[in-house]
Design an enzyme around this catalytic site. Structure first.
Site, PDB file in Angstrom:
ATOM      1  CB  SER A 147      -3.331  -4.530  16.997  1.00  0.00           C
ATOM      2  OG  SER A 147      -2.175  -4.852  17.733  1.00  0.00           O
ATOM      3  CE1 TYR A 160      -2.018   0.779  18.330  1.00  0.00           C
ATOM      4  CE2 TYR A 160      -1.922  -1.413  19.293  1.00  0.00           C
ATOM      5  CZ  TYR A 160      -1.827  -0.580  18.186  1.00  0.00           C
ATOM      6  OH  TYR A 160      -1.548  -1.111  16.948  1.00  0.00           O
TER       7      TYR A 160
HETATM    8  P1  NAD Z   1       1.932   4.542  10.615  1.00  0.00           P
HETATM    9  O1  NAD Z   1       2.263   5.523  11.695  1.00  0.00           O
HETATM   10  O2  NAD Z   1       2.984   4.164   9.647  1.00  0.00           O
HETATM   11  O3  NAD Z   1       0.653   5.053   9.792  1.00  0.00           O
HETATM   12  C1  NAD Z   1      -0.474   5.568  10.442  1.00  0.00           C
HETATM   13  C2  NAD Z   1      -1.363   6.256   9.424  1.00  0.00           C
HETATM   14  O4  NAD Z   1      -2.489   6.816  10.129  1.00  0.00           O
HETATM   15  C3  NAD Z   1      -0.677   7.427   8.707  1.00  0.00           C
HETATM   16  O5  NAD Z   1      -1.066   7.470   7.350  1.00  0.00           O
HETATM   17  C4  NAD Z   1      -1.219   8.648   9.442  1.00  0.00           C
HETATM   18  O6  NAD Z   1      -1.229   9.831   8.665  1.00  0.00           O
HETATM   19  C5  NAD Z   1      -2.632   8.177   9.735  1.00  0.00           C
HETATM   20  N1  NAD Z   1      -3.252   8.980  10.788  1.00  0.00           N
HETATM   21  C6  NAD Z   1      -2.837   9.190  12.054  1.00  0.00           C
HETATM   22  N2  NAD Z   1      -3.646  10.078  12.664  1.00  0.00           N
HETATM   23  C7  NAD Z   1      -4.612  10.419  11.770  1.00  0.00           C
HETATM   24  C8  NAD Z   1      -5.727  11.287  11.797  1.00  0.00           C
HETATM   25  N3  NAD Z   1      -6.056  11.972  12.888  1.00  0.00           N
HETATM   26  N4  NAD Z   1      -6.473  11.380  10.672  1.00  0.00           N
HETATM   27  C9  NAD Z   1      -6.171  10.692   9.551  1.00  0.00           C
HETATM   28  N5  NAD Z   1      -5.121   9.863   9.466  1.00  0.00           N
HETATM   29  C10 NAD Z   1      -4.349   9.725  10.562  1.00  0.00           C
HETATM   30  O7  NAD Z   1       1.370   3.270  11.386  1.00  0.00           O
HETATM   31  P2  NAD Z   1       1.198   1.735  10.951  1.00  0.00           P
HETATM   32  O8  NAD Z   1       2.133   0.950  11.757  1.00  0.00           O
HETATM   33  O9  NAD Z   1       1.174   1.581   9.483  1.00  0.00           O
HETATM   34  O10 NAD Z   1      -0.260   1.446  11.552  1.00  0.00           O
HETATM   35  C11 NAD Z   1      -1.421   1.293  10.753  1.00  0.00           C
HETATM   36  C12 NAD Z   1      -2.452   0.509  11.540  1.00  0.00           C
HETATM   37  O11 NAD Z   1      -1.961  -0.792  11.822  1.00  0.00           O
HETATM   38  C13 NAD Z   1      -2.794   1.135  12.897  1.00  0.00           C
HETATM   39  O12 NAD Z   1      -4.170   1.010  13.150  1.00  0.00           O
HETATM   40  C14 NAD Z   1      -1.989   0.305  13.856  1.00  0.00           C
HETATM   41  O13 NAD Z   1      -2.539   0.302  15.147  1.00  0.00           O
HETATM   42  C15 NAD Z   1      -2.082  -1.056  13.191  1.00  0.00           C
HETATM   43  N6  NAD Z   1      -1.055  -2.002  13.585  1.00  0.00           N
HETATM   44  C16 NAD Z   1       0.262  -1.704  13.417  1.00  0.00           C
HETATM   45  C17 NAD Z   1       1.215  -2.649  13.810  1.00  0.00           C
HETATM   46  C18 NAD Z   1       2.684  -2.393  13.647  1.00  0.00           C
HETATM   47  O14 NAD Z   1       3.464  -3.167  14.216  1.00  0.00           O
HETATM   48  N7  NAD Z   1       3.113  -1.410  12.908  1.00  0.00           N
HETATM   49  C19 NAD Z   1       0.808  -3.863  14.347  1.00  0.00           C
HETATM   50  C20 NAD Z   1      -0.543  -4.124  14.502  1.00  0.00           C
HETATM   51  C21 NAD Z   1      -1.464  -3.187  14.106  1.00  0.00           C
END
Ligand code: NAD
Length: 265
Positions: A147, A160
């Site tokens: 991130s 986080y």
């Molecule tokens: P999201 O909530 O859409 O998806 C998260 C995924 O993680 C889901 O498939 C969920 O089932 C899975 N997950 C959560 N807990 C779990 C567990 N205990 N076991 C197995 N799977 C589990 O989130 P996203 O926004 O797609 O985020 C994905 C990654 O990208 C994360 O690491 C997040 O920190 C990172 N990220 C997101 C953003 C953003 O703006 N959305 C920005 C930077 C980084």
């Protein structure tokens, strides 16, 4: 998206690929011919629909492993599942993540532990299990979906930000250890991407900052990104495909910002 790579016959594990970025990245990899192991939480019928949908759309094999990213033995079994089912593992995308927003003095201890487990320790456990397979193959790609918060902080996100900075440290360390084995380890550091994870924190951030959800969207979330735009799935996909392709062989140990200029400020 114009970036492509021939990943026919390759196998990728994408953790947390039942939603958001992980789901989109599983499709980006499948589009290049890569077989996929989908992982993540959710309604079993919806997960099966996603699994079958990716397989049908891209003509690749897609299997699901339900490892809980808080459980080291289940994570190790997920990596072993790749070997059992496909006989190889080419790409490990450590993507699963959760968020919780609160001032540190009120930050629930169980939320801290959960975020460190899912956002940081799961990448350690999966990488630890994947490296021997990749070393034996003489090639592998480990990509950590970190991130912009691996590079800079924001208030009220102590767990986080700590986890994501930790992921970048893990990335660099693993990169040094695997460099002579045809393996790379890099971190993709996106700014805000419109996914359920971001939608969910709008309310919490509004509460923590005493703002309306509309103000949070404008004054907190998109204010961080000089482009004033969310980062798109295809943009992250382009970087991912480059990293896992042969062209990405010398990019190792990098934390690659894809944030519209947020961390340049
Ligand atoms: P999201 O909530 O859409 O998806 C998260 C995924 O993680 C889901 O498939 C969920 O089932 C899975 N997950 C959560 N807990 C779990 C567990 N205990 N076991 C197995 N799977 C589990 O989130 P996203 O926004 O797609 O985020 C994905 C990654 O990208 C994360 O690491 C997040 O920190 C990172 N990220 C997101 C953003 C953003 O703006 N959305 C920005 C930077 C980084």
């Amino acid at each position: 998206m114009t970036i492509s790579a021939d990943l026919k016959g390759h196998v990728a594990i994408v953790t947390g690929s039942t939603s958001g970025i992980g789901q989109a990245m599983a499709k980006q990899l499948a589009k290049q011919g890569c077989n996929i192991i989908v992982n993540g939480l959710g309604d079993p019928a919806k997960i099966e629909e996603e699994r079958a949908g990716i397989a049908a759309e891209f003509g690749v094999e897609v299997k699901y492993h339900g490892a809980d990213m808080t459980k080291p033995e289940e994570i190790a079994d997920m990596v072993d599942f790749a070997k059992r089912e496909f006989g190889r593992l080419d790409v490990l995308l450590n993507n699963a993540g959760v968020q919780f927003v609160s001032p540190i003095e009120d930050f629930p201890i169980d939320k801290w532990n959960q975020i460190i487990a899912i956002n940081l320790s799961s990448a350690f456990h999966a990488t630890r299990a994947a490296v021997p397979i990749m070393k034996a193959q003489g090639r592998g790609r480990i990509v950590n979906l970190a991130s912009a918060h691996a590079l800079v902080a924001s208030p009220f996100k102590s767990a986080y930000v700590a986890a994501k900075h930790g992921v970048l440290g893990l990335t660099k360390t693993v990169a040094l250890e695997v460099a002579e084995h045809g393996i790379t380890c890099n971190a993709i550091c996106p700014g805000y991407v419109r996914t359920p994870l971001v939608e969910a924190q709008i309310g919490d951030t509004a509460k923590a900052r005493g703002m309306t959800p509309e103000q949070v969207m404008k004054e907190v979330i998109l204010a961080a990104q000089p482009t004033k735009k969310f980062v798109e799935f295809d943009e992250i996909g382009g970087l991912l495909i480059y990293l896992v392709s042969d062209a990405g062989a010398s990019v190792n140990g990098a934390g690659l910002a894809i944030d519209g200029g947020w961390t340049a400020a």
